[in-house]
Design an enzyme around this catalytic site. Structure first.
Site, PDB file in Angstrom:
ATOM      1  N   GLY A  43     -40.447 105.241 -20.692  1.00  0.00           N
ATOM      2  CA  GLY A  43     -40.817 103.756 -21.523  1.00  0.00           C
ATOM      3  C   GLY A  43     -39.649 102.724 -21.473  1.00  0.00           C
ATOM      4  O   GLY A  43     -39.890 101.475 -21.457  1.00  0.00           O
ATOM      5  N   GLU A  98     -34.749 102.461 -26.815  1.00  0.00           N
ATOM      6  CA  GLU A  98     -36.129 103.085 -26.911  1.00  0.00           C
ATOM      7  C   GLU A  98     -37.273 102.088 -26.734  1.00  0.00           C
ATOM      8  O   GLU A  98     -36.716 100.810 -26.891  1.00  0.00           O
ATOM      9  CB  GLU A  98     -36.373 103.748 -28.246  1.00  0.00           C
ATOM     10  CG  GLU A  98     -37.667 104.176 -28.789  1.00  0.00           C
ATOM     11  CD  GLU A  98     -38.365 105.415 -27.695  1.00  0.00           C
ATOM     12  OE1 GLU A  98     -38.121 105.162 -26.338  1.00  0.00           O
ATOM     13  OE2 GLU A  98     -38.944 106.225 -28.296  1.00  0.00           O
ATOM     14  N   ASP A  99     -38.424 102.301 -26.133  1.00  0.00           N
ATOM     15  CA  ASP A  99     -39.375 101.155 -25.993  1.00  0.00           C
ATOM     16  C   ASP A  99     -40.133 100.693 -27.220  1.00  0.00           C
ATOM     17  O   ASP A  99     -40.125  99.672 -27.812  1.00  0.00           O
ATOM     18  CB  ASP A  99     -40.387 101.582 -24.861  1.00  0.00           C
ATOM     19  CG  ASP A  99     -41.144 103.065 -25.262  1.00  0.00           C
ATOM     20  OD1 ASP A  99     -40.743 103.623 -26.261  1.00  0.00           O
ATOM     21  OD2 ASP A  99     -41.976 103.463 -24.639  1.00  0.00           O
ATOM     22  N   ASP A 102     -42.759 104.053 -33.464  1.00  0.00           N
ATOM     23  CA  ASP A 102     -44.025 104.141 -34.040  1.00  0.00           C
ATOM     24  C   ASP A 102     -44.249 104.871 -35.498  1.00  0.00           C
ATOM     25  O   ASP A 102     -43.638 104.369 -36.399  1.00  0.00           O
ATOM     26  CB  ASP A 102     -45.272 104.580 -32.731  1.00  0.00           C
ATOM     27  CG  ASP A 102     -46.617 104.634 -33.348  1.00  0.00           C
ATOM     28  OD1 ASP A 102     -46.877 103.731 -34.003  1.00  0.00           O
ATOM     29  OD2 ASP A 102     -47.422 105.575 -32.863  1.00  0.00           O
ATOM     30  N   LYS A 130     -43.305  99.227 -34.476  1.00  0.00           N
ATOM     31  CA  LYS A 130     -44.845  99.005 -35.298  1.00  0.00           C
ATOM     32  C   LYS A 130     -44.570  99.681 -36.424  1.00  0.00           C
ATOM     33  O   LYS A 130     -44.996 100.842 -36.923  1.00  0.00           O
ATOM     34  CB  LYS A 130     -45.363 100.103 -34.311  1.00  0.00           C
ATOM     35  CG  LYS A 130     -46.952  99.615 -34.006  1.00  0.00           C
ATOM     36  CD  LYS A 130     -47.902 100.721 -33.520  1.00  0.00           C
ATOM     37  CE  LYS A 130     -48.254 100.465 -31.917  1.00  0.00           C
ATOM     38  NZ  LYS A 130     -48.814 101.584 -31.354  1.00  0.00           N
ATOM     39  N   PHE A 151     -52.363  99.337 -30.093  1.00  0.00           N
ATOM     40  CA  PHE A 151     -51.864  99.877 -28.963  1.00  0.00           C
ATOM     41  C   PHE A 151     -51.514  98.931 -27.912  1.00  0.00           C
ATOM     42  O   PHE A 151     -52.310  98.173 -27.136  1.00  0.00           O
ATOM     43  CB  PHE A 151     -52.459 100.860 -28.201  1.00  0.00           C
ATOM     44  CG  PHE A 151     -52.327 102.209 -27.453  1.00  0.00           C
ATOM     45  CD1 PHE A 151     -51.409 103.046 -27.982  1.00  0.00           C
ATOM     46  CD2 PHE A 151     -52.310 101.811 -25.925  1.00  0.00           C
ATOM     47  CE1 PHE A 151     -50.629 104.080 -27.196  1.00  0.00           C
ATOM     48  CE2 PHE A 151     -51.536 102.683 -25.373  1.00  0.00           C
ATOM     49  CZ  PHE A 151     -50.731 103.646 -25.991  1.00  0.00           C
ATOM     50  N   VAL A 152     -50.004  98.726 -27.529  1.00  0.00           N
ATOM     51  CA  VAL A 152     -49.709  97.961 -26.621  1.00  0.00           C
ATOM     52  C   VAL A 152     -49.130  98.535 -25.383  1.00  0.00           C
ATOM     53  O   VAL A 152     -48.778  99.934 -25.411  1.00  0.00           O
ATOM     54  CB  VAL A 152     -48.553  97.183 -27.022  1.00  0.00           C
ATOM     55  CG1 VAL A 152     -49.063  96.240 -28.133  1.00  0.00           C
ATOM     56  CG2 VAL A 152     -47.613  98.082 -27.614  1.00  0.00           C
ATOM     57  N   ASP A 158     -46.808 102.677 -21.444  1.00  0.00           N
ATOM     58  CA  ASP A 158     -47.938 102.958 -20.542  1.00  0.00           C
ATOM     59  C   ASP A 158     -48.980 103.416 -21.424  1.00  0.00           C
ATOM     60  O   ASP A 158     -48.912 103.740 -22.708  1.00  0.00           O
ATOM     61  CB  ASP A 158     -47.341 104.163 -19.755  1.00  0.00           C
ATOM     62  CG  ASP A 158     -47.489 105.508 -20.607  1.00  0.00           C
ATOM     63  OD1 ASP A 158     -46.774 105.359 -21.595  1.00  0.00           O
ATOM     64  OD2 ASP A 158     -48.108 106.284 -20.300  1.00  0.00           O
ATOM     65  N   ARG A 164     -47.224 100.130 -17.025  1.00  0.00           N
ATOM     66  CA  ARG A 164     -45.735 100.095 -17.148  1.00  0.00           C
ATOM     67  C   ARG A 164     -45.132  98.597 -16.350  1.00  0.00           C
ATOM     68  O   ARG A 164     -44.015  98.328 -16.817  1.00  0.00           O
ATOM     69  CB  ARG A 164     -44.864 101.335 -16.608  1.00  0.00           C
ATOM     70  CG  ARG A 164     -45.199 102.391 -17.435  1.00  0.00           C
ATOM     71  CD  ARG A 164     -44.092 103.546 -17.089  1.00  0.00           C
ATOM     72  NE  ARG A 164     -44.625 104.941 -17.404  1.00  0.00           N
ATOM     73  CZ  ARG A 164     -44.351 105.475 -18.601  1.00  0.00           C
ATOM     74  NH1 ARG A 164     -43.907 104.662 -19.404  1.00  0.00           N
ATOM     75  NH2 ARG A 164     -44.636 106.684 -18.867  1.00  0.00           N
TER      76      ARG A 164
END
Ligand code: IMP
Ligand code: MG
Length: 184
Positions: A43, A98-99, A102, A130, A151-152, A158, A164
């Site tokens: 990610g 990190e992407d 959560d 998030k 949810f993105v 992805d 992506r």
């Protein structure tokens, strides 16, 4: 806009501008520290690439691929390493790229693991945070954007390995993910 995307949450220009700011911050904080940036695959690959271009200091990069256990086993917070680092982090100033954070379980587990390898310092830089979904406290040192509980996808993130390559962060249409098949 992609037809599977309900709304664009963060535009390409907004991402670009924010990453520029992060690059400046990180360059100041890690001046003369020769940090090792660890990209969490898959990610964070675009974020790492764009971020390092905005830094002005010597640094090195490495990659780590992990799988978070979805569903029931998620609560254990343990991650499986699919690809480990090639670099020793002992004595290094390490910055995890990190992407999205959560629940926080992934970053908690990864940082616990990396700490056992004795880095000189260990910090986290995430593009997205998030916050509402957090289940375990994670110290985030740098973040791009705090986002709501949606949810993105896009810009590296992805859904079932798709999206992506979108240049923006978008909210995925609910009808794309069938009920129960997604771990959100
Ligand atoms: P955590 O362990 O719950 O913090 O989850 C982190 C991982 O879940 C991220 O690295 C992503 O791979 C994935 N994830 C969480 N939220 C989203 C999202 O909104 N879109 C895409 N992936 C997500
Ligand atoms: Mg991930």
């Amino acid at each position: 806009m992609d037809e599977d995307v309900k709304e664009i949450l963060i535009t390409e220009d907004e991402i670009k501008a924010r990453i520029k700011e992060l690059g400046i911050l990180i360059s100041e904080d890690y001046k003369e520290k020769f940090p090792l940036l660890i990209c969490i695959l898959r990610g964070a690959f675009l974020f790492l690439a764009d971020l390092v271009k905005e830094t002005k200091i010597p640094l090195s990069i490495d990659f780590m691929a992990i799988s978070t256990y979805a569903g029931k086993t998620e609560s254990s917070g343990e991650v499986k390493i699919l690809k480990d680092l090639d670099t020793s982090i002992e004595g290094r100033h390490v910055l995890i790229i990190e992407d999205i954070v959560d629940t926080g379980l992934t970053m908690d587990s990864v940082t616990r693991l990396l700490k056992t390898r004795k880095p000189k310092s260990l910090k986290i830089c995430t593009l997205l945070d998030k916050v509402e979904r957090r289940r375990i406290k994670v110290n985030i040192d740098y973040f791009g954007f705090k986002i709501p509980n949606k949810f993105v996808v896009g810009y590296g993130l992805d859904y079932e390995e798709k999206y992506r390559n979108l240049p923006y962060i978008g909210v995925l249409k609910e009808e794309i993910y069938k009920e129960g098949s997604i771990n959100i």
